[in-house]
Scaffold this motif. Structure first.
Motif, short mmCIF file in Angstrom:
data_model
loop_
_atom_site.label_atom_id
_atom_site.label_comp_id
_atom_site.label_asym_id
_atom_site.label_seq_id
_atom_site.Cartn_x
_atom_site.Cartn_y
_atom_site.Cartn_z
N ARG A 19 0.83 -1.21 0.00
CA ARG A 19 0.00 0.00 0.00
C ARG A 19 0.87 1.26 0.00
NH1 ARG A 19 -3.08 -2.76 4.54
NH2 ARG A 19 -4.84 -3.81 3.53
N LEU A 20 1.83 1.30 0.90
CA LEU A 20 2.68 2.49 1.02
C LEU A 20 3.50 2.71 -0.26
CD1 LEU A 20 3.91 1.97 4.69
CD2 LEU A 20 2.43 3.82 3.91
N SER A 21 4.07 1.64 -0.79
CA SER A 21 4.95 1.78 -1.96
C SER A 21 4.16 2.17 -3.21
CB SER A 21 5.73 0.49 -2.20
OG SER A 21 4.85 -0.59 -2.42
N VAL A 22 2.99 1.56 -3.42
CA VAL A 22 2.18 1.90 -4.61
C VAL A 22 1.74 3.35 -4.54
CG1 VAL A 22 -0.02 1.47 -5.76
CG2 VAL A 22 1.40 -0.46 -5.07
N THR A 23 1.26 3.78 -3.39
CA THR A 23 0.81 5.17 -3.24
C THR A 23 1.96 6.14 -3.43
OG1 THR A 23 -0.87 4.42 -1.67
CG2 THR A 23 -0.42 6.78 -1.74
N ASN A 24 3.13 5.81 -2.89
CA ASN A 24 4.29 6.68 -3.02
C ASN A 24 4.74 6.78 -4.48
OD1 ASN A 24 6.30 7.83 -0.69
ND2 ASN A 24 7.37 7.57 -2.62
N ILE A 25 4.69 5.66 -5.19
CA ILE A 25 5.08 5.66 -6.61
C ILE A 25 4.09 6.48 -7.44
CG2 ILE A 25 5.29 4.19 -8.66
CD1 ILE A 25 6.45 2.01 -6.77
N LEU A 26 2.80 6.35 -7.15
CA LEU A 26 1.80 7.16 -7.85
C LEU A 26 2.05 8.64 -7.63
CD1 LEU A 26 -1.47 5.15 -7.08
CD2 LEU A 26 -0.35 5.38 -9.30
N GLY A 189 10.00 14.68 10.63
CA GLY A 189 11.43 14.96 10.56
C GLY A 189 12.27 13.70 10.68
N VAL A 190 11.85 12.79 11.54
CA VAL A 190 12.57 11.52 11.69
C VAL A 190 12.52 10.71 10.40
CG1 VAL A 190 12.53 9.28 12.86
CG2 VAL A 190 12.31 11.37 14.20
N VAL A 191 11.33 10.66 9.78
CA VAL A 191 11.18 9.93 8.52
C VAL A 191 12.08 10.52 7.44
CG1 VAL A 191 9.58 9.37 6.64
CG2 VAL A 191 8.83 9.17 9.01
N LEU A 192 12.09 11.85 7.32
CA LEU A 192 12.91 12.51 6.30
C LEU A 192 14.40 12.34 6.60
CD1 LEU A 192 10.85 15.80 5.85
CD2 LEU A 192 11.00 13.88 4.26
N PHE A 203 16.61 4.47 -1.03
CA PHE A 203 15.54 3.72 -1.70
C PHE A 203 14.19 4.00 -1.04
CE2 PHE A 203 16.43 0.99 1.90
CZ PHE A 203 15.20 0.42 2.20
N LEU A 204 14.21 4.49 0.21
CA LEU A 204 12.96 4.81 0.91
C LEU A 204 12.22 5.95 0.24
CD1 LEU A 204 14.21 4.66 4.61
CD2 LEU A 204 12.78 2.96 3.45
N VAL A 205 12.96 6.88 -0.39
CA VAL A 205 12.35 8.09 -0.96
C VAL A 205 11.34 7.75 -2.05
CG1 VAL A 205 12.80 10.26 -2.15
CG2 VAL A 205 14.35 9.48 -0.34
N PRO A 206 11.67 6.94 -3.04
CA PRO A 206 10.67 6.67 -4.09
C PRO A 206 9.58 5.68 -3.68
CG PRO A 206 12.69 5.49 -4.57
CD PRO A 206 12.98 6.35 -3.39
N PHE A 207 9.78 4.97 -2.56
CA PHE A 207 8.82 3.92 -2.21
C PHE A 207 8.01 4.17 -0.94
CE2 PHE A 207 11.96 1.63 -4.80
CZ PHE A 207 11.11 1.08 -5.76
N PHE A 208 8.56 4.90 0.02
CA PHE A 208 7.88 4.98 1.32
C PHE A 208 7.81 6.37 1.94
CE2 PHE A 208 9.69 0.65 1.11
CZ PHE A 208 8.52 -0.08 1.19
N LEU A 212 4.57 7.74 4.21
CA LEU A 212 4.67 7.76 5.67
C LEU A 212 4.40 9.17 6.20
CD1 LEU A 212 7.79 5.47 6.20
CD2 LEU A 212 5.43 4.95 6.81
N VAL A 213 4.94 10.18 5.54
CA VAL A 213 4.69 11.57 5.95
C VAL A 213 3.20 11.87 5.88
CG1 VAL A 213 5.02 13.99 5.29
CG2 VAL A 213 6.98 12.44 5.38
#
Length: 266
Positions: A19-26, A189-192, A203-208, A212-213
């Protein structure tokens, strides 16, 4: 058939990863023009190159980045409110279409505001060395506007309001609920920080990262919304109770005055 135990746990984790990766890619695909302009900043050799790319990115953002982010928040809203099985593609593009104009208009205002604050920050930090400490005030303002932007997206997908009302209420909620705002800043801020702290974690940037933010920001906003709704319900109940007592007091004025049970005003 629902799986239980350890396998059920792994299945749920894999579902959320999907769910997170598909939404982030969109979100990333719909923001491609903005990303293409912003990426060269990482390899810029002069300040002028950075400035020119930031200006172009600020112009493009309201038409690409902001509607895509509003669509992502629409999906995050479904998850936070318990609709975890909502169809991702349909929900994303439905919100993209419905919120495009308001996201664009709000994005123009926020882009201008961010540009002014960043320019002022650079002026006080570089040009006016003796007043460099004032630059930290602009950092605080940039963070404040950033949180209000997240609240703007949350309100955009949750309420039916005019754009100016959304902007005003987003700022009021950000200032009026400092603990929630601080929580949003720290958690996002922790996620970023984790996403950009190491090349191995990029790799987290394009997928998650943005998914998450979005979930964190809407979860914090929904906490504010739920509390305000409870307060409104309590106020309505108190008002109804006062009205009931008033009617009882008015009725007490009416006393039986004859044998046939008729009443008269005392």
């Amino acid at each position: 058939m629902e799986m239980k135990g350890m396998m059920g746990g792994f299945y749920k984790i894999s579902e959320w990863i999907m769910r997170l990766s598909v939404t982030n890619i969109l979100w990333l695909i719909c923001s491609i023009p903005f990303v293409f302009v912003l990426l060269p900043i990482l390899f810029a050799e002069t300040t002028d190159q950075v400035t020119s790319n930031l200006i172009i990115a600020a112009v493009i953002a309201p038409f690409t980045l902001f509607p895509a982010t509003a669509a992502l928040f629409g999906v995050a809203r479904k998850w936070v409110m318990g609709e975890v099985d909502a169809p991702l593609l349909r929900t994303f593009f439905k919100n993209y279409k419905e919120s495009y104009v308001q996201a664009m208009l709000g994005g123009i205002l926020y882009a201008v505001l961010f540009a002014i604050l960043i320019v002022d920050f650079r002026v006080y930090l570089v040009k006016l060395g003796s007043m460099g400490i004032v630059s930290y005030l602009f950092v605080a303002l940039i963070v404040l506007v950033g949180v209000s932007l997240l609240n703007f997206f949350s309100m955009l997908v949750h309420y039916h309001m005019k754009t100016l009302q959304l902007l005003k209420n987003a700022l009021l909620i950000t200032i009026g609920r400092p603990l929630r705002s601080l929580s949003t800043v720290v958690m996002c801020g922790v996620v970023l920080f984790i996403s950009f702290s190491s090349p191995k974690l990029m790799f987290l940037v394009p997928f998650f990262t943005m998914s998450l933010v979005g979930v964190i920001a809407f979860w914090n906003f929904y906490g504010i919304y739920t509390k305000l709704q409870m307060q409104a319900e309590k106020a309505a109940e108190a008002e109804a109770e006062e009205e009931r007592k008033r009617l009882e007091e008015d009725a007490a004025i009416m006393l039986p005055n004859t044998e046939d049970g008729r009443t008269t005003i005392k």
